[in-house]
Design an enzyme around this catalytic site. Structure first.
Site, PDB file in Angstrom:
ATOM      1  N   ASP A  40       0.815  -1.221   0.000  1.00  0.00           N
ATOM      2  CA  ASP A  40       0.000   0.000   0.000  1.00  0.00           C
ATOM      3  C   ASP A  40       0.844   1.264   0.000  1.00  0.00           C
ATOM      4  O   ASP A  40       0.435   2.292   0.540  1.00  0.00           O
ATOM      5  CB  ASP A  40      -0.966   0.008   1.205  1.00  0.00           C
ATOM      6  CG  ASP A  40      -1.755  -1.281   1.298  1.00  0.00           C
ATOM      7  OD1 ASP A  40      -2.280  -1.694   0.263  1.00  0.00           O
ATOM      8  OD2 ASP A  40      -1.806  -1.876   2.387  1.00  0.00           O
ATOM      9  N   LYS A  57       2.240   2.140  -5.166  1.00  0.00           N
ATOM     10  CA  LYS A  57       2.979   1.688  -6.359  1.00  0.00           C
ATOM     11  C   LYS A  57       2.193   1.983  -7.633  1.00  0.00           C
ATOM     12  O   LYS A  57       2.769   2.322  -8.660  1.00  0.00           O
ATOM     13  CB  LYS A  57       3.246   0.179  -6.282  1.00  0.00           C
ATOM     14  CG  LYS A  57       4.150  -0.220  -5.145  1.00  0.00           C
ATOM     15  CD  LYS A  57       4.339  -1.715  -5.081  1.00  0.00           C
ATOM     16  CE  LYS A  57       3.117  -2.485  -4.625  1.00  0.00           C
ATOM     17  NZ  LYS A  57       2.693  -2.242  -3.246  1.00  0.00           N
ATOM     18  N   GLY A  85      -4.399  -4.314  -4.647  1.00  0.00           N
ATOM     19  CA  GLY A  85      -5.445  -3.414  -5.094  1.00  0.00           C
ATOM     20  C   GLY A  85      -4.880  -2.018  -5.138  1.00  0.00           C
ATOM     21  O   GLY A  85      -4.140  -1.635  -4.242  1.00  0.00           O
ATOM     22  N   HIS A  86      -5.143  -1.305  -6.208  1.00  0.00           N
ATOM     23  CA  HIS A  86      -4.735   0.085  -6.182  1.00  0.00           C
ATOM     24  C   HIS A  86      -5.729   0.955  -6.919  1.00  0.00           C
ATOM     25  O   HIS A  86      -6.470   0.500  -7.776  1.00  0.00           O
ATOM     26  CB  HIS A  86      -3.296   0.288  -6.661  1.00  0.00           C
ATOM     27  CG  HIS A  86      -2.991  -0.324  -7.967  1.00  0.00           C
ATOM     28  ND1 HIS A  86      -2.167  -1.410  -8.094  1.00  0.00           N
ATOM     29  CD2 HIS A  86      -3.394   0.010  -9.199  1.00  0.00           C
ATOM     30  CE1 HIS A  86      -2.087  -1.727  -9.358  1.00  0.00           C
ATOM     31  NE2 HIS A  86      -2.816  -0.884 -10.054  1.00  0.00           N
ATOM     32  N   GLN A 137       2.098  -6.184  -3.474  1.00  0.00           N
ATOM     33  CA  GLN A 137       2.528  -6.319  -2.070  1.00  0.00           C
ATOM     34  C   GLN A 137       3.905  -5.661  -1.904  1.00  0.00           C
ATOM     35  O   GLN A 137       4.188  -4.719  -2.629  1.00  0.00           O
ATOM     36  CB  GLN A 137       2.526  -7.787  -1.608  1.00  0.00           C
ATOM     37  CG  GLN A 137       1.143  -8.397  -1.507  1.00  0.00           C
ATOM     38  CD  GLN A 137       0.649  -8.930  -2.830  1.00  0.00           C
ATOM     39  OE1 GLN A 137       1.354  -9.629  -3.522  1.00  0.00           O
ATOM     40  NE2 GLN A 137      -0.566  -8.612  -3.191  1.00  0.00           N
ATOM     41  N   THR A 196       2.902 -12.705   2.566  1.00  0.00           N
ATOM     42  CA  THR A 196       2.071 -13.283   1.515  1.00  0.00           C
ATOM     43  C   THR A 196       2.779 -14.534   0.995  1.00  0.00           C
ATOM     44  O   THR A 196       3.869 -14.886   1.464  1.00  0.00           O
ATOM     45  CB  THR A 196       1.773 -12.238   0.419  1.00  0.00           C
ATOM     46  OG1 THR A 196       0.741 -12.769  -0.437  1.00  0.00           O
ATOM     47  CG2 THR A 196       3.010 -11.883  -0.395  1.00  0.00           C
TER      48      THR A 196
HETATM   49  P1  IMP Z   1      -2.543 -12.922   1.514  1.00  0.00           P
HETATM   50  O1  IMP Z   1      -1.623 -12.347   0.492  1.00  0.00           O
HETATM   51  O2  IMP Z   1      -3.990 -12.670   1.211  1.00  0.00           O
HETATM   52  O3  IMP Z   1      -2.265 -14.380   1.779  1.00  0.00           O
HETATM   53  O4  IMP Z   1      -2.268 -12.170   2.909  1.00  0.00           O
HETATM   54  C1  IMP Z   1      -1.034 -12.316   3.610  1.00  0.00           C
HETATM   55  C2  IMP Z   1      -0.616 -10.995   4.247  1.00  0.00           C
HETATM   56  O5  IMP Z   1      -0.275 -10.070   3.226  1.00  0.00           O
HETATM   57  C3  IMP Z   1      -1.707 -10.316   5.086  1.00  0.00           C
HETATM   58  O6  IMP Z   1      -1.081  -9.639   6.153  1.00  0.00           O
HETATM   59  C4  IMP Z   1      -2.300  -9.297   4.127  1.00  0.00           C
HETATM   60  O7  IMP Z   1      -2.893  -8.220   4.797  1.00  0.00           O
HETATM   61  C5  IMP Z   1      -1.050  -8.880   3.371  1.00  0.00           C
HETATM   62  N1  IMP Z   1      -1.327  -8.364   2.024  1.00  0.00           N
HETATM   63  C6  IMP Z   1      -1.613  -9.070   0.915  1.00  0.00           C
HETATM   64  N2  IMP Z   1      -1.781  -8.263  -0.143  1.00  0.00           N
HETATM   65  C7  IMP Z   1      -1.573  -7.016   0.289  1.00  0.00           C
HETATM   66  C8  IMP Z   1      -1.563  -5.740  -0.349  1.00  0.00           C
HETATM   67  O8  IMP Z   1      -1.758  -5.608  -1.557  1.00  0.00           O
HETATM   68  N3  IMP Z   1      -1.301  -4.683   0.452  1.00  0.00           N
HETATM   69  C9  IMP Z   1      -1.020  -4.809   1.775  1.00  0.00           C
HETATM   70  N4  IMP Z   1      -0.997  -5.973   2.406  1.00  0.00           N
HETATM   71  C10 IMP Z   1      -1.270  -7.080   1.675  1.00  0.00           C
END
Ligand code: IMP
Length: 428
Positions: A13, A16, A40-41, A223, A238
């Site tokens: 976040d 990017k 997501g952006h 991420q 992640t």
């Molecule tokens: P997952 O990617 O859904 O498995 O989540 C694993 C961790 O990565 C969690 O702490 C999420 O909040 C974080 N996370 C995944 N995608 C994003 C992102 O695009 N921005 C911020 N945090 C993310």
């Protein structure tokens, strides 16, 4: 600089999307190389807001090729929704290319993600529950369903059956759930395949052709470094590798195709989900950041945790990604704070000093940051477009970041709009 990778340097976040959007103007191609619709952006273009989860934001430029590379995990229903929504708004999506080797998020991945988090209880990771982890797990176990499988009914059915077999026990609570009925799933995914077929191709080859012709290709990370499966704050990470090195694997290019690596870093720090965050604030300064920075997740709507900028972590990210440039975002959010702090080292529970990001999670969980304090700035900087229009305190703050990391700052975001950017003078 034909091959440029853009990565997040914190916990995601960082903004990017905006940096990619700006650089994409001069690029031939924008390529996603990892992650999925956990990302997501939001891009604000001419006052209109666009939200993306899978499609690279370069799609807003007519004629740009936008690639979803082999390293991405794709939920086809989300991709189709995104395509439809862009098409409805008059955006030409003909330039989207989807790797035939990318893995697909299946309905059972989403169910297993949610069930896995529930099982962990208090120890939950705080995933986005989009099925990312279970999908990458199947990829590694060689039980994944790939985009190319959508084009052959017999293969698709066989592979789904094989993937379901070892999950029977875990999926027992959903036994009667129509979303994971073998027949219904096969039919549904064949329909997705039909719909996506015009976009499916060998995307590595597309990247090679563009790079060999000297065209600029942007590799867009999702991420961020501290969420990296290998180098981040495991297990609170992640399931992919958001570091720059992964651009090669996730797009199918070689390391010498990469000329520049830009790291995007918020002027402070945020994190969603659980896990260590040494500079986290639970006071009115944290509230100022959350409020002024609108710190709510694009994907899940969750409130983001906020804290001071962590230069220990940023130095780590700079080295891991061999950053050639930094883009600092949301500097405007800090205006109005009397004093600014940046973490320059950590102190462990036993008093040990850590100048470098500690590899041991137990240390990171208890580390207390030591701060350097510098004067803040009261002025509204959202109208600044050149370095000289920034207050001296803001310039000093940026200089401190650059000196500590050894990486030149090229762009500074001073507001959500596309034009709210300060282009820094070329680095020495
Ligand atoms: P997952 O990617 O859904 O498995 O989540 C694993 C961790 O990565 C969690 O702490 C999420 O909040 C974080 N996370 C995944 N995608 C994003 C992102 O695009 N921005 C911020 N945090 C993310």
């Amino acid at each position: 600089m034909p091959g440029t990778v853009i990565v997040g340097t914190q916990w995601g976040d960082e903004g990017k999307g905006k940096v990619v959007d700006l650089l994409a103007e001069d690029a031939e191609m924008v390529v996603r190389f990892q992650g999925g619709n956990n990302a997501g952006h939001t891009i604000v273009r001419d006052g209109e807001e666009f939200k993306f989860h899978l499609i690279p934001s370069g799609i807003l430029y007519p004629g740009r090729t936008c690639v979803i590379g082999n390293g991405v995990v794709v939920d086809p229903s989300v991709l189709i929704d995104e395509l439809e929504s862009l098409r409805r708004r008059g955006i030409d999506v003909g330039g989207l290319r989807l790797s035939a080797n990318a893995h697909l998020i299946m309905p059972y991945h989403v169910l297993l993600d949610t069930a896995g988090e529930a099982r962990l209880g208090k120890l939950e990771i705080g995933t986005t529950k989009r099925g990312i982890g279970p999908c990458y797990a199947d990829k590694s176990a060689r039980l994944g369903i790939r985009v190319q499988d959508l084009l052959d009914a017999k293969i698709l059915r066989k592979k789904i059956a094989a993937a379901l077999e070892p999950k029977k026990q875990l999926l027992r609570p959903y036994e009667r759930d129509p979303r994971i009925d073998l027949h219904a799933m096969t039919e549904e995914y064949l329909r997705y395949g039909h719909r996506l077929e015009p976009h499916i191709t060998d995307t590595s080859r597309l990247c090679w052709e563009a790079l060999d012709a000297g065209k600029q290709v942007i590799f867009e990370g999702a991420q961020a470094t501290l969420l990296d499966l290998d180098h981040g704050t495991y297990p609170f990470v992640t399931s992919s590798n958001p570091v720059a090195g992964a651009a090669c694997v996730g797009a199918g290019v070689g390391p010498t195709d990469i000329d520049e690596v830009w790291g995007v870093c918020k002027a402070y720090t945020t994190r969603v989900g659980a896990g260590p965050f040494p500079t986290e604030l639970s006071d009115e300064v944290g509230a100022h950041m959350a409020d002024r920075g609108h710190e709510v997740g694009t994907t899940t709507g969750r409130a983001r945790r906020c804290g001071w900028l962590d230069l220990v972590a940023l130095r780590y990210a700079s080295r891991l990604n061999t950053l050639t440039a930094l883009a600092i975002t949301k500097l405007d959010v800090l205006s109005g704070l009397d004093r600014l702090r940046v973490a320059v080292r950590y102190r462990g529970a036993e008093g040990a000093v850590f100048d470098e990001f500690p590899y041991h999670q137990s240390i990171l969980h208890t580390a207390e940051p030591e701060y350097e304090e510098v004067p803040g700035f009261g002025e509204d900087i959202t109208g600044a477009r050149t370095e000289s229009e920034l207050p001296p305190e803001a310039r000093d703050y940026l200089a401190l970041i650059s000196e500590t990391t050894g990486v030149p700052i090229r762009l500074v975001g001073v507001g959500p709009g596309r034009d709210q950017v300060v282009t820094m003078a070329a680095a020495p």
